[in-house]
Write a protein that holds these residues in place. Structure first.
Motif, short mmCIF file in Angstrom:
data_model
loop_
_atom_site.label_atom_id
_atom_site.label_comp_id
_atom_site.label_asym_id
_atom_site.label_seq_id
_atom_site.Cartn_x
_atom_site.Cartn_y
_atom_site.Cartn_z
N ARG A 42 0.82 -1.21 0.00
CA ARG A 42 0.00 0.00 0.00
C ARG A 42 0.86 1.27 0.00
NH1 ARG A 42 -2.68 -4.18 1.79
NH2 ARG A 42 -4.93 -4.31 1.78
N ASN A 43 2.17 1.08 -0.17
CA ASN A 43 3.12 2.19 -0.24
C ASN A 43 3.03 3.11 0.98
OD1 ASN A 43 4.26 1.47 -2.78
ND2 ASN A 43 2.36 2.19 -3.73
N ILE A 44 2.86 2.52 2.15
CA ILE A 44 2.83 3.32 3.38
C ILE A 44 4.27 3.52 3.84
CG2 ILE A 44 2.11 3.34 5.80
CD1 ILE A 44 -0.42 1.80 4.85
N PRO A 45 4.73 4.77 3.83
CA PRO A 45 6.10 5.04 4.28
C PRO A 45 6.26 4.62 5.74
CG PRO A 45 5.12 7.00 3.29
CD PRO A 45 4.03 5.99 3.45
N ALA A 46 7.41 4.06 6.06
CA ALA A 46 7.64 3.57 7.41
C ALA A 46 9.07 3.84 7.84
CB ALA A 46 7.34 2.08 7.49
N LEU A 47 9.24 3.87 9.13
CA LEU A 47 10.55 4.02 9.76
C LEU A 47 10.59 3.03 10.91
CD1 LEU A 47 13.23 5.55 10.34
CD2 LEU A 47 11.87 7.16 11.71
N VAL A 48 11.60 2.18 10.95
CA VAL A 48 11.75 1.21 12.02
C VAL A 48 12.90 1.67 12.91
CG1 VAL A 48 12.29 -1.19 12.64
CG2 VAL A 48 10.86 -0.69 10.63
N LEU A 49 12.60 1.81 14.20
CA LEU A 49 13.61 2.17 15.18
C LEU A 49 13.92 0.92 15.99
CD1 LEU A 49 12.09 5.60 16.18
CD2 LEU A 49 13.86 5.14 14.50
N ASP A 50 15.08 0.34 15.72
CA ASP A 50 15.49 -0.93 16.33
C ASP A 50 15.90 -0.69 17.77
OD1 ASP A 50 16.55 -3.37 17.02
OD2 ASP A 50 17.99 -3.44 15.37
N THR A 51 15.20 -1.31 18.69
CA THR A 51 15.49 -1.14 20.11
C THR A 51 16.30 -2.30 20.69
OG1 THR A 51 13.40 -2.16 20.75
CG2 THR A 51 13.39 0.23 20.44
N GLU A 52 16.76 -3.20 19.84
CA GLU A 52 17.53 -4.35 20.32
C GLU A 52 18.85 -3.86 20.93
OE1 GLU A 52 18.34 -8.81 18.80
OE2 GLU A 52 18.81 -7.25 17.35
#
Length: 182
Positions: free
Chosen positions: A128-138
């Motif tokens: 659906r072309n939803i822009p995303a940002l993943v903030l890795d908390t590992e």
């Protein structure tokens, strides 16, 4: 979408999210932005804050930020997809921000594979072309890299945030919003 499952840093992460939401909502009226918060922990995900421009509502809804338990990441992405599909994005495209280590361990369906279900919903969001940002908390010495794999499935950027504070979280999100809208 914030991971509130059991970890030593979960409460600190939730406080950073609360601060970031309130900071972003302060700008929301001028920018015509809305902010929503989905938390996932235990057996399911829940909408802590429905899409809003109201700082007052955010302060009320985010007063209690429970943490602990397992990681129902697939359910969180399913809820995010439902909210984003209902949101009018003609004027302003949405930005999905996910704070998690990506270690899904609760399936939506009995006998299902939590990681495969998570990747399925990530794929639907990407389609659906939803822009995303993943903030890795590992954190820690041994890292599995699940958040990075999830970012790839979402077609998203993945940033590692060792020091997560409300201020740098808000600045990171603001920067992505400006970039996305230009």
């Amino acid at each position: 979408v914030v991971d509130a499952s059991g970890s030593m840093a979960a409460q600190r992460r939730m406080e950073a999210v609360k601060g970031a939401v309130l900071t972003l909502l302060t700008d929301a009226y001028q920018q015509r932005d809305q902010v929503a918060v989905i938390s996932f922990r235990g057996e399911s995900a829940s909408v802590l804050l429905p899409p809003t421009r109201s700082v007052d509502l955010a302060e009320q809804q985010l007063r209690e930020l429970p943490t602990g338990g397992r990681t129902p990441l697939a359910h969180a992405l399913q809820l995010a997809l439902e909210i984003l599909e209902k949101t009018d994005s003609n004027n302003m495209p949405p930005l999905l921000v996910l704070l998690s280590d990506g270690k899904a361990n609760i399936a939506l369906n009995d006998g299902g594979d939590p990681w495969q279900e998570t990747l399925k919903f990530a794929g639907l969001l990407a389609e659906r072309n939803i822009p995303a940002l993943v903030l890795d908390t590992e954190t820690g010495y041994l890292r599995l890299g699940k958040a990075r794999q999830l970012a790839e499935a979402l077609g998203a950027e993945c940033l590692t945030l060792e020091e997560l504070s409300a201020e740098n979280l808000a600045l990171t999100i603001r920067g992505r919003l400006k970039f996305k809208n230009n």
